[in-house]
Every structure is written in structure tokens, then in C-alpha cells.
Design an enzyme around this catalytic site. Structure first.
Site, short mmCIF file in Angstrom:
data_model
loop_
_atom_site.label_atom_id
_atom_site.label_comp_id
_atom_site.label_asym_id
_atom_site.label_seq_id
_atom_site.Cartn_x
_atom_site.Cartn_y
_atom_site.Cartn_z
N ASP A 112 79.88 4.91 114.53
CA ASP A 112 81.30 5.25 114.50
C ASP A 112 81.55 6.64 113.90
OD1 ASP A 112 80.70 4.66 111.86
OD2 ASP A 112 82.70 3.86 111.45
N LYS B 244 88.33 8.63 100.69
CA LYS B 244 87.96 7.53 99.78
C LYS B 244 87.08 8.06 98.67
CE LYS B 244 84.12 6.07 102.68
NZ LYS B 244 83.34 4.99 103.24
N ASP C 298 78.85 4.80 109.55
CA ASP C 298 78.43 3.60 108.82
C ASP C 298 78.39 2.35 109.70
OD1 ASP C 298 81.17 3.42 109.01
OD2 ASP C 298 81.52 3.07 106.86
N ARG C 299 78.96 2.43 110.91
CA ARG C 299 78.91 1.26 111.80
C ARG C 299 77.82 1.43 112.85
NH1 ARG C 299 84.82 -1.14 113.08
NH2 ARG C 299 85.62 -0.97 110.96
N ARG D 209 93.71 -9.97 112.88
CA ARG D 209 92.36 -10.27 113.34
C ARG D 209 92.15 -11.79 113.27
NH1 ARG D 209 90.74 -5.15 113.57
NH2 ARG D 209 90.70 -3.78 111.76
N ASP E 235 82.31 7.92 110.99
CA ASP E 235 81.65 8.37 109.76
C ASP E 235 80.22 7.84 109.63
OD1 ASP E 235 82.70 5.78 109.43
OD2 ASP E 235 82.84 6.00 107.27
N LYS F 289 77.53 0.64 104.20
CA LYS F 289 76.88 0.20 105.41
C LYS F 289 76.33 1.43 106.12
CE LYS F 289 81.27 -0.33 107.97
NZ LYS F 289 82.38 -0.28 107.01
N SER G 87 87.03 6.83 109.53
CA SER G 87 86.02 5.98 110.16
C SER G 87 86.17 5.89 111.68
CB SER G 87 86.08 4.60 109.53
OG SER G 87 85.00 3.82 109.96
N HIS G 88 86.42 4.70 112.20
CA HIS G 88 86.47 4.49 113.64
C HIS G 88 87.84 4.82 114.23
CE1 HIS G 88 87.78 1.07 111.42
NE2 HIS G 88 88.48 0.68 112.46
N GLU H 157 80.91 -8.55 110.27
CA GLU H 157 81.05 -8.77 111.72
C GLU H 157 81.58 -7.54 112.45
OE1 GLU H 157 84.35 -8.55 112.79
OE2 GLU H 157 84.81 -8.28 110.66
N SER H 158 82.14 -6.60 111.68
CA SER H 158 82.78 -5.41 112.26
C SER H 158 81.76 -4.30 112.49
CB SER H 158 83.88 -4.95 111.33
OG SER H 158 83.36 -4.76 110.02
C1 VG1 Z 1 87.70 -3.05 108.97
C2 VG1 Z 1 86.62 -4.10 109.12
C3 VG1 Z 1 85.85 -4.24 107.82
C4 VG1 Z 1 85.29 -2.88 107.41
C5 VG1 Z 1 86.40 -1.86 107.34
C6 VG1 Z 1 85.88 -0.48 107.06
O1 VG1 Z 1 88.62 -3.43 107.98
O2 VG1 Z 1 87.18 -5.34 109.50
O3 VG1 Z 1 84.84 -5.22 107.97
O4 VG1 Z 1 84.64 -2.97 106.17
O5 VG1 Z 1 87.10 -1.82 108.59
O6 VG1 Z 1 84.97 -0.07 108.03
P1 VG1 Z 1 90.05 -4.12 108.32
O7 VG1 Z 1 90.72 -4.28 107.00
O8 VG1 Z 1 90.73 -3.21 109.27
O9 VG1 Z 1 89.72 -5.43 108.98
V1 VG1 Z 1 84.88 1.56 108.42
O10 VG1 Z 1 83.62 1.74 109.43
O11 VG1 Z 1 86.42 1.85 108.75
O12 VG1 Z 1 84.60 2.42 106.93
CO CO Z 2 83.06 3.69 109.47
#
Ligand code: VG1
Ligand code: CO
Length: 544
Positions: free
Chosen positions: A278, A126, A282-283, A497, A280, A377, A113-114, A365-366
Site C-alpha cells: 500500500d 502519525k 505496511d500492507r 465494516r 506507506d 506491519k 496509508s492506502h 485481516e486488512s
Molecule cells: C484500517 C484497518 C486496520 C488497520 C488500519 C491502518 O483501519 O481496518 O486493520 O490497522 O486501517 O492500516 P479502520 O479503522 O479503517 O478499519 V494502514 O495500512 O492505513 O496504516
Molecule cells: Co498502510
């Protein structure tokens, strides 16, 4: 072609977190590490023989190698067909879309992801189930349990598949179809949004946008949809070529990491609208000219205006948000007379609500927003929703959000992340907070009085499954809140967080800077958790 059974030994820590298994690339490069996890996935599933698997990732370093390994193992384990994105590419929402459209048994998405990418950075994997969404906890727990007892995996002796050539090839008895990663997704978007109205807005030349794909997976999707189908001028999409290391940056769409986009949009003659996605896809981050929209506000605005988009014209069945997400969406739900569900962090908890038709729009919120069109997402979906709303309302981003605050009040919100903490210190801090929850109610901190405090636990209203230990909440009078949790996506040390929220009904104070407006709560948050003494940090690493 011969099926080979390979002896192996379990690895510690193959435990999926908030969104799959994420580790440093060098961890994944250990002999059998990836294979063990993939075999553990397959052995946790039942009835996939002869069925279809969807496979793709965000294009980061190790993506192509992992695709070839998984293709051979899927064939050896008895899948009938794999749909793989050309170049090994599929954004997370596109993978969800393809799983649903073709009735696949499930899918494997390769992404961290990010998190940054490259040989020294992160990789991830995943599993998504047949509804297109992330595997629920009972599946991820089964995968982890398998990984701890694994003795063998099976694979096939076969050549690599040419991932860059679209079409069908055989790997053993299994068919591999290399598909266009963008087409199915783009088609779905056209059914949801008013493409004519958006195209017309671009055609006038008066409305300009900049989309930052951050050298991550959404480049090809954004070029096809925004520039080709909607007619936005060439160059609307920046950093549009996916790179294995994302150009050395964090593909994380926030004010800290999408600096260049913010500069472009905020320039004197800058565009009206800016957005980023981001690693992948989804953000999303949404900004107007010199105006930043918090993801929690974005969810609330989208929910309040969704009926302007053709795919949502009949209204919403309900809204769902993760617990730490601000309560702005709850106000919209109340106004619309629909339920608002509060779930633990992570998209996997929205799946049952979406499947049951209880929620239409979901958000975190992320920088995560999405709907029942897929089960992940969806960054570009949010961007298109905003474009649809702007095209129909003919207002600027800032006007739309300010009008929203005038009507509903403003839930002033901020998240403070303390990254790279020592795991013991972070866990000690959370233990301390958990113990304090019992004695906090009734205590006063200046203007604020604690009404309730707990470690959030959730019972899924559809399938009755429960999840506990999802974050410590300190709920004050007047709807103010502090929430604490540890990240489940990091690969180094621990990340704390802290989510801080206060409701402001007074319109004359809506333009306040959140850090100022929340200053007293931020102090209380540090004090309650003993952040300074326990972590040695006097300020957060990232503020969003
Ligand atoms: C973070 C975010 C969460 C999100 C997750 C995956 O998780 O807070 O809201 O669903 O990333 O997003 P954590 O456990 O680090 O707070 V992504 O875009 O990484 O698939
Ligand atoms: Co992502």
C-alpha cells in the site's frame, strides 16, 4: 537563527484515529493546522531534548512541505538530531526499523496509508514511540487534548533543507542527517530470510513473480531487494516509481484496487506469485497463479511455516491477531502449543505484546502482517516470508494454502465495507447493534444460534490498559462470527465494516467461493444490523 513563537488557535477534530491523524490535504493546508498538531505531539512527550527524531513519509502530495515544517519545529523545540529519509521518503516499516536501529526517541511518519493522494485527496501524520511502534492510546489521547488547548507553537527561521542530497546539515542547533531510506531496512531483511534459497529460485527462471508497488513508497525498496539483491529479473516490480498522487489510484493492495496485477498473474502464461503493497508499505496482498490468499489465511500460513525462515528458526513465542481477523491463526497456535492474543484493530495494540516477547508474529485481516523485527506491519516482510516458504517447500501458493486447509480446516472469511455513509446513520446502526447484544444470545437464525454477543473491550495483558467499544461481535455456535465496526481511518462520512466468518472442516468444500459459502451469514448480518433500511444501501462498496 531565531526561534519564533507563533500565536495560534485550536482546530476541531485533531484526534488521531486507528493510525494517526488523516484529513483531506486542503484541511492540512489551512494556516497553522499542521503546525498545531506537530506542536501538540511535541508537548505530549517528555525528555526529548537533545534526542533523535526519525522523519519520513510515503511521498504523497504535501509530504515534502510537511517535512520542512517539521524540521524547523523540531529544531525550535529542542531535538538534537533528525534522521530523515532522502526525498522525505521512509516507508512505515522502514521508519520503525530506523527508530529501533539508531535508538531514536521516536519518529513522525507522514502518510494516509492506502487512502488516495494528491491536492484533492488525503494526507496524514502519525507519531511512533521509541520502540518503533505507533503511539499507544494514552499518547494519542494526550496529543488530542493538547491540540484543543494550544495557544502557541515554536519554529525556527531557517532555509529549507535539500532533501535530495544525502549527508549532514545543521538547522539551528539541530543536526539533520539525510539518510538512504532503503539501506537499513534491506539489511534487516537479509538477517531474517534465506536470501540464498530465494535467489536460487529466481535464478532457475522457472519461478516468476510480479510485485506491484502501486506507485507508492515500496517501489525503491522492492527494486533494491527483489531485483538487485535477490536477482529477480528487471520488470518484476511494476509501478515502481513513487508518485505524489499514486498515479491517480488507491494505493490499496486488494483485488479491487490491484486489478492490473491480478490480470498479469492470472494470464495463461502469468507468473507463479504476485504481491502488492500500500501507500506507506505496511500492507501486503499475496496471490498465486489464479489463487487469492486472504490476509487472515496468510497470517495462519506464515505462522505455521515461519520456522523455515532463518530469523524464526527457533519457533514463535506466540501469535497475535486483531479481533476481526479470522480465527485461522488460533488453530495454528493451538497446534504449536503457543498463545494467540486477540487485540483491538490497529497495530498500536501489538506493541506491548511484541516488546514483552509474548508474540512473535502478528496480523490483521486488512492486509497487514508482521513480526517482532519492527513494531509496524510490514508489506515487503510478508512478501519475503512467502518467498522463503515457497523456496523451501517448492510448492505453489495454491498448494501451500490448500494443504493448510486440509490440516487445520478452513475459516471461510470475507469483509464487506459500506463506504461513504452518513455519519448519523452509521452511528445509529452501531447503537442499535450495541443495544441488541443483550438479547441476542440464545436466538436462532436457521443453522446458526447466537452463543455470545458484546461490544469488544480489551485489557492489555502487559500494561493493564483498557480499550472499550472496539466492535460489536455476534458469536454463533461452531465458531461462526459476524463483527461490526466503524472505520477509524476514513476522511469522508463513515465506513461500516462487516466481517463474516464460518469454519469449514469438510475438505470437499474448501474450494467454495466465500461469498457463496457465507451467503446465509451475510443475509443474517444485513438483517441484524438493519443495513438496508438504515443506510439505503443494498450492497457493500468493497468486498475483500
Ligand atoms: C484500517 C484497518 C486496520 C488497520 C488500519 C491502518 O483501519 O481496518 O486493520 O490497522 O486501517 O492500516 P479502520 O479503522 O479503517 O478499519 V494502514 O495500512 O492505513 O496504516
Ligand atoms: Co498502510
Amino acid at each position: 537563527m531565531t526561534i519564533r513563537t507563533v500565536e495560534t488557535k485550536p482546530f476541531e477534530g485533531q484526534k488521531p484515529g486507528t493510525s494517526g491523524l488523516r484529513k483531506k490535504v486542503v484541511v492540512f493546508q489551512q494556516p497553522n493546522y499542521l503546525e498545531n498538531f506537530v506542536q501538540s505531539i511535541f508537548e505530549s512527550l517528555e525528555g526529548f531534548r537533545g534526542q533523535t527524531l526519525v522523519l519520513g513519509g510515503d511521498g504523497r502530495f504535501y509530504n515534502r512541505h510537511a517535512v520542512q515544517v517539521i524540521l524547523r519545529m523540531a529544531a525550535a523545540n529542542g531535538f538534537g538530531r533528525v534522521l530523515v529519509g532522502r526525498g522525505g521518503i521512509l516507508s512505515t516499516p522502514a521508519a520503525s526499523c530506523v527508530i529501533r536501529k539508531y535508538g531514536a526517541f521516536g519518529g513522525i511518519v507522514l502518510s494516509a496509508s492506502h487512502n488516495p493522494g494528491g491536492p484533492q485527496e488525503d494526507f496524514g501524520i502519525k507519531y511512533n514511540i521509541g520502540n518503533g511502534g505507533p503511539a499507544p492510546e494514552k499518547v494519542t489521547e494526550a496529543i488530542h487534548a493538547r491540540s484543543r488547548a494550544i495557544e502557541f507553537y515554536t519554529t525556527l527561521e531557517a532555509d529549507d533543507v535539500d532533501l535530495d542530497r544525502q549527508g549532514t546539515v545543521q538547522v539551528g542547533d539541530m543536526t539533520v542527517e539525510v539518510i538512504d531510506p532503503v539501506a537499513d531496512y534491506a539489511e534487516l531483511m537479509e538477517t531474517l530470510f534465506d536470501f540464498d534459497a530465494i535467489a536460487e529460485m529466481f535464478a532457475t527462471g522457472e519461478f516468476r513473480m510480479c510485485y506491484d508497488a502501486m506507485h507508492a513508497v515500496t517501489g525503491p525498496y522492492a527494486v533494491e531487494i527483489l531485483e538487485r539483491r535477490l536477482g529477480a529479473p528487471g520488470g518484476t516490480v511494476i509501478n515502481g516509481v513513487p508518485l505524489e498522487d499514486f498515479g491517480g489510484h488507491h494505493p490499496d493492495p486488494n483485488l479491487a484496487h490491484a486489478k492490473k496485477l491480478v490480470e498479469i498473474v492470472n494470464a495463461a502464461d502469468g507468473p507463479d506469485f504476485g504481491a502488492a503493497s500500500d501507500g506507506d508499505g505496511d500492507r501486503n496482498m499475496i496471490i498465486g497463479h489464479r489463487f487469492y490468499v486472504t490476509p487472515s489465511d496468510s497470517l495462519a500460513v506464515i505462522a505455521a511455516n515461519a520456522a523455515l525462515a532463518p530469523g524464526y528458526k527457533d519457533g514463535l513465542a506466540g501469535i497475535a491477531r486483531s479481533m476481526p481477523t479470522s480465527q485461522a491463526a488460533d488453530r495454528v497456535a493451538r497446534d504449536l502449543g503457543i498463545p494467540c492474543f486477540e487485540t483491538p484493530t490497529g497495530w498500536k495494540f501489538f506493541g506491548t505484546l511484541l516488546d514483552a516477547g509474548k508474540a512473535t508474529v502478528c496480523g490483521e485481516e486488512s492486509f497487514g502482517t508482521g513480526s517482532d523485527h519492527v513494531r509496524e506491519k510490514d508489506g515487503l516482510w510478508a512478501v519475503l516470508m512467502w518467498l522463503n516458504i515457497i523456496a523451501r517447500r517448492r510448492d505453489s501458493v495454491a498448494e501451500i494454502v490448500r494443504a493448510h486447509w486440509r490440516r487445520y480446516g478452513r475459516n471461510i472469511y470475507s469483509r464487506h465495507d459500506y463506504e461513504g455513509l452518513e455519519t448519523d446513520a452509521a452511528e445509529g446502526l452501531m447503537d442499535h447493534l450495541r443495544k441488541a447484544t443483550g438479547s441476542l444470545p440464545g436466538q436462532r437464525f436457521g443453522y446458526y444460534e447466537v452463543e455470545k454477543s458484546d461490544d469488544f473491550s480489551y485489557t492489555d495483558p502487559v500494561d493493564g490498559s483498557t480499550s472499550s467499544g472496539q466492535g460489536v461481535r455476534v458469536l454463533f455456535n461452531h465458531g461462526s462470527r459476524i463483527v461490526y465496526r466503524l472505520s477509524g481511518t476514513g476522511t469522508e462520512g463513515a465506513t461500516l465494516r462487516v466481517y463474516i466468518e464460518r469454519f469449514e472442516p469438510d475438505e470437499t468444500r474448501h474450494d467454495m467461493d466465500p461469498q457463496q459459502a457465507l451467503a446465509d451469514l451475510i443475509d443474517i448480518a444485513r438483517e441484524l444490523a438493519e443495513i438496508g433500511p438504515r443506510t439505503g444501501r443494498d450492497a457493500p462498496t468493497v468486498i475483500t
